[in-house]
Enzyme design. Structure first.
Site, PDB file in Angstrom:
ATOM      1  N   ASP A  98     -22.721  35.778  22.376  1.00  0.00           N
ATOM      2  CA  ASP A  98     -22.763  36.443  23.726  1.00  0.00           C
ATOM      3  C   ASP A  98     -21.305  37.085  23.994  1.00  0.00           C
ATOM      4  O   ASP A  98     -20.482  36.088  24.210  1.00  0.00           O
ATOM      5  CB  ASP A  98     -23.404  35.643  24.604  1.00  0.00           C
ATOM      6  CG  ASP A  98     -23.486  36.134  25.876  1.00  0.00           C
ATOM      7  OD1 ASP A  98     -23.774  37.432  26.185  1.00  0.00           O
ATOM      8  OD2 ASP A  98     -23.450  35.424  27.231  1.00  0.00           O
ATOM      9  N   ASP A 100     -19.284  38.561  27.194  1.00  0.00           N
ATOM     10  CA  ASP A 100     -19.803  38.864  28.687  1.00  0.00           C
ATOM     11  C   ASP A 100     -18.310  38.800  29.397  1.00  0.00           C
ATOM     12  O   ASP A 100     -17.572  38.044  29.356  1.00  0.00           O
ATOM     13  CB  ASP A 100     -20.654  37.700  29.401  1.00  0.00           C
ATOM     14  CG  ASP A 100     -21.183  38.286  30.452  1.00  0.00           C
ATOM     15  OD1 ASP A 100     -20.438  38.196  31.450  1.00  0.00           O
ATOM     16  OD2 ASP A 100     -22.362  38.489  30.861  1.00  0.00           O
ATOM     17  N   ASP A 312     -19.301  33.289  24.207  1.00  0.00           N
ATOM     18  CA  ASP A 312     -19.652  32.280  25.251  1.00  0.00           C
ATOM     19  C   ASP A 312     -20.043  30.997  24.127  1.00  0.00           C
ATOM     20  O   ASP A 312     -21.267  31.172  23.415  1.00  0.00           O
ATOM     21  CB  ASP A 312     -20.812  32.765  26.039  1.00  0.00           C
ATOM     22  CG  ASP A 312     -21.475  31.660  26.790  1.00  0.00           C
ATOM     23  OD1 ASP A 312     -20.764  30.308  26.558  1.00  0.00           O
ATOM     24  OD2 ASP A 312     -21.891  32.065  27.885  1.00  0.00           O
TER      25      ASP A 312
END
Length: 414
Positions: A98, A100, A312
């Site tokens: 992930d 972000d 992440d």
């Protein structure tokens, strides 16, 4: 969000789900599903432990319920609808990354700039997955999250049974935080000609030694070679010799003779090319191994900012993660959770390509001024009653800065 606004958003989402191409996961009956509904707003109550036996069942549910957020498990379970996690019987899980903006240092506040920064990080991660780990494009599913980042799903059978600790090790590798640069700069015994030409390194004692860059053609070694040669080019591009290589001059074993040799290497016809393509470091610079490792260690932060991938870690380590479903809508933006071919990423513009609603004028009441770029337009929306395209209305409502329709005691549209 008032009831009229909730009804409006649900109708928009339902219209989308009537014809949407939903990226249903493989082994559908073994996946847990979860939802957040607009009827529960402003509380974000997650309804989970749901499973579907067929694609038709899943698609009918999405159209009928028009949820704000749609997730499925990255894990496979024998009993995905069991109410307790320890009763689901975990069978394996995709490897997930992930990216972000929330996890990037110094991420810009402007949404468009933020997305551009995340895309650069995503391209870096793609290089790791294809080059360092050797995954094929068929093993990788890339998805724009509909918000501020991207998800990678690795579906290769090789990763499905990895535990959390092994997945954390992968994150450590991507970040580069445990790199020991001394590993890359080696003195090796040599047998053969000195200087240019073919050589064989046999590790035989009492033979001449030379410094070489280990792994120059792939992985972190390739990145070290590129960083080192780019640095040498940049320094030799300075106007005055006295200003060149200030970082190296701080090392006790670097003097004018060493600096002169570095300049000659950089300006020679094949010097930098030999570093990049052959890992060659035998340029007659005394203590070059020590000097190069020192420079890389001193430049660690800049090097990792340029080449490390910021993912992440808790998401990757979680073997029972829920993740957004491709083809669904992100309830915080109204944008499409969009699956991409790897070759599409570089030209992908979320603020245009992930906007699904049209130009139909919609009246909204805006609670505070707001600016955003959508569909190639710079939208600056003032407080009060406004008429905007439907795609902007949905976005502003999802962001919580507008309600659907007129509200009394509000200034007229400007």
């Amino acid at each position: 969000m008032d009831s009229r606004t909730t009804r409006y958003l649900k109708s928009c989402f339902q219209k989308h789900y009537k014809t949407a191409e939903i990226g249903l996961p493989d082994h559908l009956p073994n996946r847990e599903w979860a939802f957040i509904f607009y009827d529960d707003m402003p509380e974000k109550m997650m309804h989970r432990h749901k499973s579907f036996g067929s694609p038709g069942e899943a698609l009918d549910y999405l159209y009928g319920m028009a949820p704000a957020h749609v997730y499925n498990s990255t894990a496979y379970y024998e009993y995905p609808d069991a109410r307790k996690m320890n009763e689901k019987n975990w069978l394996g899980a995709e490897l997930i990354f992930d990216l972000d903006a929330d996890h990037l240092p110094n991420a810009p506040r402007n949404y468009a700039d933020m997305l551009e920064l995340v895309k650069k990080e995503t391209l870096k991660l793609m290089d790791f997955l294809l080059d360092d780990f050797g995954f094929s494009e068929q093993d990788i599913e890339l998805v724009f999250s509909g918000g501020r980042g991207y998800h990678f799903h690795i579906t290769s059978p090789k990763v499905l049974t990895l535990g959390s600790s092994e997945r954390r090790e992968i994150v450590n590798y991507l970040s580069g935080r445990d790199i020991d640069f001394k590993y890359f700069f080696r003195e090796v015994s040599m047998d053969g000609d000195f200087g240019t030409g073919s050589k064989s390194f046999k590790g035989i004692k009492n033979l001449p030694v030379k410094c070489t860059l280990v792994g120059y053609d792939s992985g972190w070694g390739k990145r070290v070679a590129l960083y080192l040669t780019d640095y040498m080019k940049a320094e030799c591009g300075k106007k005055y010799k006295k200003d060149m290589f200030p970082e190296l001059r701080r090392h006790e074993k670097v003097g004018d003779t060493t600096i002169k040799k570095l300049i000659n290497i950089t300006n020679s016809e094949n010097g930098l090319k030999d570093i990049l393509e052959r890992g060659r470091l035998d340029f007659g610079v005394r203590n070059f191994k020590e000097i190069a490792a020192y420079f890389m260690q001193e430049s660690m932060e800049n090097f990792l900012n340029r080449f490390g991938a910021s993912v992440d870690e808790p998401v990757t380590a979680d073997i029972k993660r829920l993740i957004r479903v491709p083809g669904s809508l992100h309830g915080g933006s109204g944008m499409l959770v969009k699956k991409l071919a790897l070759c599409e990423l570089e030209k992908f513009n979320p603020l245009n390509d992930a906007v699904v609603f049209g130009e139909r004028p919609v009246k909204i009441t805006v609670s505070k001024p707001f600016s955003v770029q959508l569909k190639g337009k710079d939208l600056r929306i003032e407080e009060g009653i406004q008429e905007v395209p439907e795609y902007a209305a949905v976005y502003l409502i999802c962001r919580g800065v507008a309600e659907y329709g007129y509200r009394r005691n509000q200034p007229d549209a400007v």
